[in-house]
Every structure is written in C-alpha cells, then in structure tokens.
Design a protein around this motif. Structure first.
Motif, PDB file in Angstrom:
ATOM      1  N   LEU A 200       0.869  -1.163   0.000  1.00 18.47           N
ATOM      2  CA  LEU A 200       0.000   0.000   0.000  1.00 18.47           C
ATOM      3  C   LEU A 200       0.915   1.224   0.000  1.00 18.47           C
ATOM      4  CD1 LEU A 200      -2.797  -0.982   2.550  1.00 18.47           C
ATOM      5  CD2 LEU A 200      -2.561  -1.573   0.130  1.00 18.47           C
ATOM      6  N   ILE A 201       0.862   2.008  -1.067  1.00 18.91           N
ATOM      7  CA  ILE A 201       1.796   3.109  -1.281  1.00 18.91           C
ATOM      8  C   ILE A 201       1.060   4.428  -1.143  1.00 18.91           C
ATOM      9  CG2 ILE A 201       3.439   4.127  -2.898  1.00 18.91           C
ATOM     10  CD1 ILE A 201       3.620   1.331  -4.217  1.00 18.91           C
ATOM     11  N   ILE A 202       1.620   5.328  -0.329  1.00 24.21           N
ATOM     12  CA  ILE A 202       0.975   6.604   0.008  1.00 24.21           C
ATOM     13  C   ILE A 202       1.891   7.737  -0.443  1.00 24.21           C
ATOM     14  CG2 ILE A 202       0.016   7.991   1.884  1.00 24.21           C
ATOM     15  CD1 ILE A 202       0.101   5.221   3.499  1.00 24.21           C
ATOM     16  N   ASP A 203       1.377   8.655  -1.221  1.00 25.42           N
ATOM     17  CA  ASP A 203       2.182   9.766  -1.704  1.00 25.42           C
ATOM     18  C   ASP A 203       2.695  10.617  -0.546  1.00 25.42           C
ATOM     19  OD1 ASP A 203       1.936   9.021  -4.311  1.00 25.42           O
ATOM     20  OD2 ASP A 203       0.310  10.416  -4.784  1.00 25.42           O
ATOM     21  N   ARG A 204       3.860  11.212  -0.758  1.00 23.45           N
ATOM     22  CA  ARG A 204       4.504  12.040   0.265  1.00 23.45           C
ATOM     23  C   ARG A 204       3.636  13.218   0.685  1.00 23.45           C
ATOM     24  NH1 ARG A 204      10.402  12.186  -0.400  1.00 23.45           N
ATOM     25  NH2 ARG A 204      10.274  14.445  -0.361  1.00 23.45           N
ATOM     26  N   ASP A 205       2.770  13.714  -0.224  1.00 24.78           N
ATOM     27  CA  ASP A 205       1.975  14.890   0.117  1.00 24.78           C
ATOM     28  C   ASP A 205       0.863  14.582   1.117  1.00 24.78           C
ATOM     29  OD1 ASP A 205       0.170  13.503  -1.430  1.00 24.78           O
ATOM     30  OD2 ASP A 205       0.070  14.983  -3.041  1.00 24.78           O
ATOM     31  N   GLN A 206       0.770  13.313   1.548  1.00 25.57           N
ATOM     32  CA  GLN A 206      -0.224  12.953   2.567  1.00 25.57           C
ATOM     33  C   GLN A 206       0.414  12.685   3.937  1.00 25.57           C
ATOM     34  OE1 GLN A 206      -3.809  10.639   1.069  1.00 25.57           O
ATOM     35  NE2 GLN A 206      -2.230   9.864  -0.308  1.00 25.57           N
ATOM     36  N   THR A 207       1.635  13.145   4.102  1.00 22.78           N
ATOM     37  CA  THR A 207       2.342  12.919   5.366  1.00 22.78           C
ATOM     38  C   THR A 207       1.551  13.400   6.570  1.00 22.78           C
ATOM     39  OG1 THR A 207       4.539  12.973   4.326  1.00 22.78           O
ATOM     40  CG2 THR A 207       4.428  13.515   6.674  1.00 22.78           C
ATOM     41  N   ASP A 208       0.834  14.525   6.408  1.00 24.38           N
ATOM     42  CA  ASP A 208       0.100  15.072   7.552  1.00 24.38           C
ATOM     43  C   ASP A 208      -1.112  14.246   7.938  1.00 24.38           C
ATOM     44  OD1 ASP A 208      -1.203  15.734   5.187  1.00 24.38           O
ATOM     45  OD2 ASP A 208      -2.114  17.532   6.043  1.00 24.38           O
ATOM     46  N   LEU A 209      -1.420  13.196   7.162  1.00 25.61           N
ATOM     47  CA  LEU A 209      -2.591  12.362   7.452  1.00 25.61           C
ATOM     48  C   LEU A 209      -2.252  11.050   8.145  1.00 25.61           C
ATOM     49  CD1 LEU A 209      -4.542  12.679   4.054  1.00 25.61           C
ATOM     50  CD2 LEU A 209      -4.819  14.072   6.123  1.00 25.61           C
ATOM     51  N   PRO A 258      10.406   5.491  -4.400  1.00 25.67           N
ATOM     52  CA  PRO A 258      11.315   6.603  -4.085  1.00 25.67           C
ATOM     53  C   PRO A 258      11.534   6.756  -2.589  1.00 25.67           C
ATOM     54  CG  PRO A 258       9.598   7.278  -5.641  1.00 25.67           C
ATOM     55  CD  PRO A 258       9.194   5.941  -5.106  1.00 25.67           C
ATOM     56  N   GLY A 259      12.713   7.200  -2.203  1.00 26.83           N
ATOM     57  CA  GLY A 259      13.010   7.454  -0.800  1.00 26.83           C
ATOM     58  C   GLY A 259      12.035   8.464  -0.221  1.00 26.83           C
ATOM     59  N   GLY A 260      11.576   8.210   1.001  1.00 24.96           N
ATOM     60  CA  GLY A 260      10.647   9.118   1.661  1.00 24.96           C
ATOM     61  C   GLY A 260       9.188   8.849   1.356  1.00 24.96           C
ATOM     62  N   THR A 261       8.894   7.848   0.517  1.00 23.37           N
ATOM     63  CA  THR A 261       7.516   7.503   0.191  1.00 23.37           C
ATOM     64  C   THR A 261       6.944   6.588   1.266  1.00 23.37           C
ATOM     65  OG1 THR A 261       7.939   7.661  -2.189  1.00 23.37           O
ATOM     66  CG2 THR A 261       6.012   6.389  -1.503  1.00 23.37           C
ATOM     67  N   TRP A 262       5.800   6.937   1.800  1.00 27.30           N
ATOM     68  CA  TRP A 262       5.173   6.117   2.840  1.00 27.30           C
ATOM     69  C   TRP A 262       4.578   4.860   2.227  1.00 27.30           C
ATOM     70  CZ3 TRP A 262       6.081   7.368   7.745  1.00 27.30           C
ATOM     71  CH2 TRP A 262       6.431   8.698   8.035  1.00 27.30           C
ATOM     72  N   HIS A 263       4.743   3.748   2.905  1.00 32.09           N
ATOM     73  CA  HIS A 263       4.173   2.499   2.402  1.00 32.09           C
ATOM     74  C   HIS A 263       4.005   1.502   3.553  1.00 32.09           C
ATOM     75  CE1 HIS A 263       8.589   2.169   2.113  1.00 32.09           C
ATOM     76  NE2 HIS A 263       8.450   0.874   2.299  1.00 32.09           N
ATOM     77  N   GLN A 264       3.137   0.514   3.300  1.00 34.97           N
ATOM     78  CA  GLN A 264       2.920  -0.565   4.266  1.00 34.97           C
ATOM     79  C   GLN A 264       2.863  -1.867   3.477  1.00 34.97           C
ATOM     80  OE1 GLN A 264      -0.313  -2.450   5.328  1.00 34.97           O
ATOM     81  NE2 GLN A 264       0.999  -3.509   6.789  1.00 34.97           N
ATOM     82  N   VAL A 265       3.547  -2.895   3.971  1.00 41.69           N
ATOM     83  CA  VAL A 265       3.739  -4.126   3.197  1.00 41.69           C
ATOM     84  C   VAL A 265       3.312  -5.334   4.021  1.00 41.69           C
ATOM     85  CG1 VAL A 265       5.387  -5.507   1.874  1.00 41.69           C
ATOM     86  CG2 VAL A 265       5.728  -3.035   2.079  1.00 41.69           C
ATOM     87  N   ARG A 266       2.643  -6.263   3.362  1.00 40.54           N
ATOM     88  CA  ARG A 266       2.323  -7.562   3.950  1.00 40.54           C
ATOM     89  C   ARG A 266       2.888  -8.653   3.063  1.00 40.54           C
ATOM     90  NH1 ARG A 266      -1.362  -7.348   8.162  1.00 40.54           N
ATOM     91  NH2 ARG A 266      -2.372  -5.303   8.412  1.00 40.54           N
ATOM     92  N   SER A 267       3.636  -9.578   3.680  1.00 40.61           N
ATOM     93  CA  SER A 267       4.257 -10.693   2.957  1.00 40.61           C
ATOM     94  C   SER A 267       3.384 -11.928   3.076  1.00 40.61           C
ATOM     95  CB  SER A 267       5.649 -10.986   3.530  1.00 40.61           C
ATOM     96  OG  SER A 267       6.471  -9.852   3.447  1.00 40.61           O
TER      97      SER A 267
END
Length: 512
Positions: A200-209, A258-267
C-alpha cells in the motif's frame, strides 16, 4: 383529525429519514474502524507497471526525478535466486552465514534470539529449519557469498545511479509478515524471489494524514503510530482521508519506491524471500559513462556497493548516506566557497540526547570534533573549500562518515544486548529471583532474565559478575548489581541529534 394525523406521520417519516442519513454518514465515516489499514476505502491511485526495465536515463526522467513508483513485472527472474532459492539450496550453500533478525511484527519490542544464542542473530541453516514457527524474520544486509544470486537491474548500471548503491537487504520470512506504515531513508528497488507481497503506497503529500511519530519528524526514515492491523479511526480520524495505491507483487517481480515515500507491506507464502536494493535519493542525474556502459542485469558481486557484509561478525547496515554528508559540507560554504571548519563543528558536534545509558558523552563528542578538524584541515587554516569536498572519493567520504559522524550502530554488533536490555528491568528480575527460603536463586534469575528478552549467555555472564556462590542474600546481590551490570550501564545508544540537524540544514537548502 386526519390532517393532524398526516402531519404527525409526515414529521415522523422525516425524522426517520434524517436519522437514517445521519446514521449512514456516521457509518461511512467509520468504514474500516478497527480493521486492517486499507479497509477505510478502496485504492484509487495507480502505480505504473512495465514489462521491460528502462535504461538509466529513462528511469531518471520518468520515475526518479518525478518521484513516482513503478513495478517492473518479471524483472526478478533475471536473478539466479528466482530459480535457486529453495530451503534445501539455502541451507546447503549458505547454512553457516550469519543473518540479522527482527520480530515479525515491527511493533514488537522483543528482539528474537536465533540458534546462535545471540540477540537478533541467527545463521541461515537454523533459521530455515525453524522459521515456520519462530516469531522472527530476516531483514539483514545480504552476506557477500549470496550476492552472486542477485542481479542489479540495468536502470542502476551507469551514471549517478552506479555511484549511489548504498546497501542491499535480504528478507526471509514464513507464514506472513507485515510492516508498520513507514518510509525508508533511501530509494529502493525491491525484488521478490518466493511468495508474494501486497504494497500500500501513500504519496509524500499525505504525510500530515498518517500520524508520523515524533521521532520521525527530522529523520529521513520514519514510521506511523497507527496500528496497521486495527486502525482506530476515533484516535486517528485523518486516516479516513488517506488515498493509496495497492500493488501485489508476485514471485519474479520488482518495484521501485522513491526514498521518503510512505508504504505498508504484507508478505505472504510458505516461504517469502526478497531483496531491497537501497540507493541514494538523487536530485540530479549525471549520465557520464552511460553511452559506453554495459547496461544489462549484472550480478551484485560485480558492482560497486558502498556497504557490504561478509556474512560473519559485525554488519555495516543502516549508515547515513555519504552523499548527504557531502551535501551538508558543501552547503555550509559561504559565498566565496569556504567552509568554516570550527563553526561547522560547533554546530554539528553537539548533542542533546544521551549517547550512553549512563548519560552524555560530551568528552567523546569533543574529542571527535577535535580529530575531525585535524583530519579535514591538517594545515590548520580554519577553512576548507567546497571544491575540495566535492573532489573527495567515495572511500574517503565513507572514512569521514564512520570516524566522525556515524560510527557503527550498536545493533549491528553481537553486543547489542547491553543496549537493548534496560538496567532497571534487570534489577527487577534480580529482586524477584528468590527461592522459598528467601535466598537468591540463580536458576530463577536466568528464567526471569530471558523473560525480559535477554539471552542465556548474557544471563550467565551477569551471574558470574555477581560472584554468586551458594545461598546468597538478596541485599548482597543488589549491592553488587551496579558493578556487575557495568556493560549495560555504559553501552552505546543511538544518538539522532546529528541526523536531525543535518536534515534541518538540508531542508533549508531544498536538498530534500
């Protein structure tokens, strides 16, 4: 009478409809409450997918420069690991190599103990034979003997990319694993050789969320406070607004993030194996050599990587980027291109965090500052030019980094336990280790010490330092405890103050 009845009926129906609307709105606002992250809404952002890995120039222009993730379908099939990495092969070929362990859930504070009896360590053979039942997975610098099984994709094979490969991480797990919502300090190309992974990849511009932890505020990496298995939308209501892309990676796929991109991973999968190729966050691209380079998939053991691990002893995992250190020095220059060395050290060689459990090591920091000045300015001119810094080789920058700014992280050593286990917890374990007669019982202590996350080896070391011999009163044990726990008192801990200052400085100069 009928008219009154009709009016009452109408008002009743209106109230019911309004209540239904409010209930529906509340229900929709709580969609995903106490469910896994991603349940709050459908993924509605697309991540690009390609079947052919681009060359370095196209990779820069289309993905790295605009900071866009991309999936390289089938790219991991070019690695020997795609066909070779079975349980039997890994045990037979690499069984004696050392790996670093983490708890399956990143939020779990207890560090796993493998077959070596060392905190956070195991060898390949023991791990593979036991990983289906262990609360552990491997996230480790890849041991050098395994490098020949991993292919570096062509997009990283020349120009600035070829100079920016930092380290390569090996991931091994079983029965599923998950990460927090987090961001990595480096850009990464992650390739899967066994199993599958949901990103699940989250754009950097949503850091405040995403409710970033306070510790992450001035760090290149970082994590969110949200429980990814049970998102509490009452505590973290802004999560409802987080938009994301969902990518499923199968065996043989790679993804660039890209570095600094928020993400969450399930294996997923009985056996899940993968590598992450970490490289610098680049803000410009020099394509020098790209016209003559052999731009193809190349075995990791045949390319330049800044930090490697032999497979035994101390790792070099997690150093800060030498390019960032170079930028820090260069952007500290005045208008004439001169860096005031003493002013630089006054600003960056101070700390407000303890660097050992016993308190501040100001003397050590002052000593490092003095040696840095002697090293960087041997003629004692007081200045160094930014051109000189720009001319330093990568090896020299690594030397400067390790000697003066980012020494070996204690978690990379076999003595990590001295830092990981708190003295107060050990003393509590000692105080609770009494037999029925009220005397100190070493066997009870060893059980208690392992219960707080320590190893049997270090527990026996504590007993040896206490000099326990026969029946011993607790008072005598506690009186000796500080001396017996000297290594725990004086162990190093991570001091993030330099990184925080560096990031604040580079942010002002728009380097991030």
């Amino acid at each position: 009478m009928a008219t009154v009845f009709s009016m009452v009926t109408t008002l009743y129906l209106v109230n019911i409809i309004m209540l239904m609307c409010v209930t529906t709105a509340v229900f929709e606002s709580m969609t995903g409450h106490l469910l896994p992250f991603g349940s709050h809404r459908l993924a509605d952002i697309e991540t690009a997918e390609v079947d052919v890995v681009p060359g370095p120039r196209d990779f820069w222009e289309n993905y790295v420069k605009p900071r866009k993730s991309v999936v390289f379908r089938g790219a991991a099939k070019k690695s020997r690991a795609y066909n070779l990495w079975t349980e039997e092969f890994l045990i037979q070929e690499y069984g004696n190599l050392t790996l670093r362990l983490e708890a399956k859930a990143e939020a779990d504070y207890r560090m796993p103990i493998g077959g070596l009896g060392v905190l956070g360590r195991d060898n390949v053979s023991h791990f593979i034979k036991n990983y289906q039942t262990m609360n552990a997975y491997v996230i480790s610098q890849i041991p050098q003997p395994m490098e020949k099984d991993v292919a570096i994709p062509p997009c990283l094979r020349c120009g600035s990319f070829a100079q920016s490969l930092q380290e390569v991480h090996l991931f091994l797990s079983a029965g599923g694993g998950k990460t927090l919502i987090h961001r990595d300090p480096y850009s990464t190309i992650h390739c899967v050789f066994n199993g599958s992974k949901d990103w699940l990849i989250i754009d950097r511009d949503q850091t405040d969320l995403i409710y970033m932890s306070e510790d992450s505020q001035y760090e290149l990496g970082g994590y969110s406070l949200v429980d990814v298995d049970s998102v509490d939308l009452l505590e973290f209501p802004k999560i409802r607004d987080v938009r994301y892309s969902k990518v499923t990676m199968n065996k043989g796929d790679c993804i660039f993030v890209p570095g600094g991109t928020w993400h969450q991973v399930r294996s997923r999968g009985y056996m899940n194996s993968a590598v992450s190729i970490w490289f610098s966050r680049l803000y410009s691209f020099d394509d020098k050599g790209c016209d003559v380079a052999n731009i193809d998939f190349t075995s990791l053991n045949n390319v330049q990587v800044l930090w490697r691990f032999s497979g035994h002893g101390t790792l070099t995992q997690g150093h800060m980027d030498v390019h960032f250190l170079r930028w820090l020095l260069v952007t500290s220059a005045d208008r004439e291109g001169k860096i005031d060395i003493k002013e630089f050290t006054r600003h960056f060689f101070t700390t407000h965090k303890k660097t050992s459990k016993s308190g501040l090591l100001e003397g050590s920091i002052a000593d490092r500052a003095k040696k840095f000045i002697e090293y960087i300015d041997p003629e004692n001119t007081g200045f160094i030019s930014k051109e000189t810094v720009e001319s330093f080789s990568l090896e020299k920058m690594k030397e400067i980094l390790v000697k003066f700014f980012d020494p070996c992280d204690v978690s990379n050593t076999e003595d990590f336990e001295y830092s990981h286990i708190e003295v107060k917890d050990i003393k509590t374990a000692l105080s609770l280790s009494l037999d029925d007669m009220g005397y100190f019982d070493p066997k009870i202590f060893l059980d208690n010490y392992q219960e707080i996350g320590g190893t049997l080896a270090k527990g026996n070391e504590i007993l040896a330092n206490l000099g326990v011999n026969g029946k011993t009163a607790l008072q005598g044990i506690m009186e000796k405890s500080d001396a017996a726990l000297q290594k725990f008192h004086t162990s190093s801990v991570h001091d993030p103050s330099f990184e925080h200052k560096m990031i604040k400085h580079l942010s002002k100069h728009e380097e991030l």
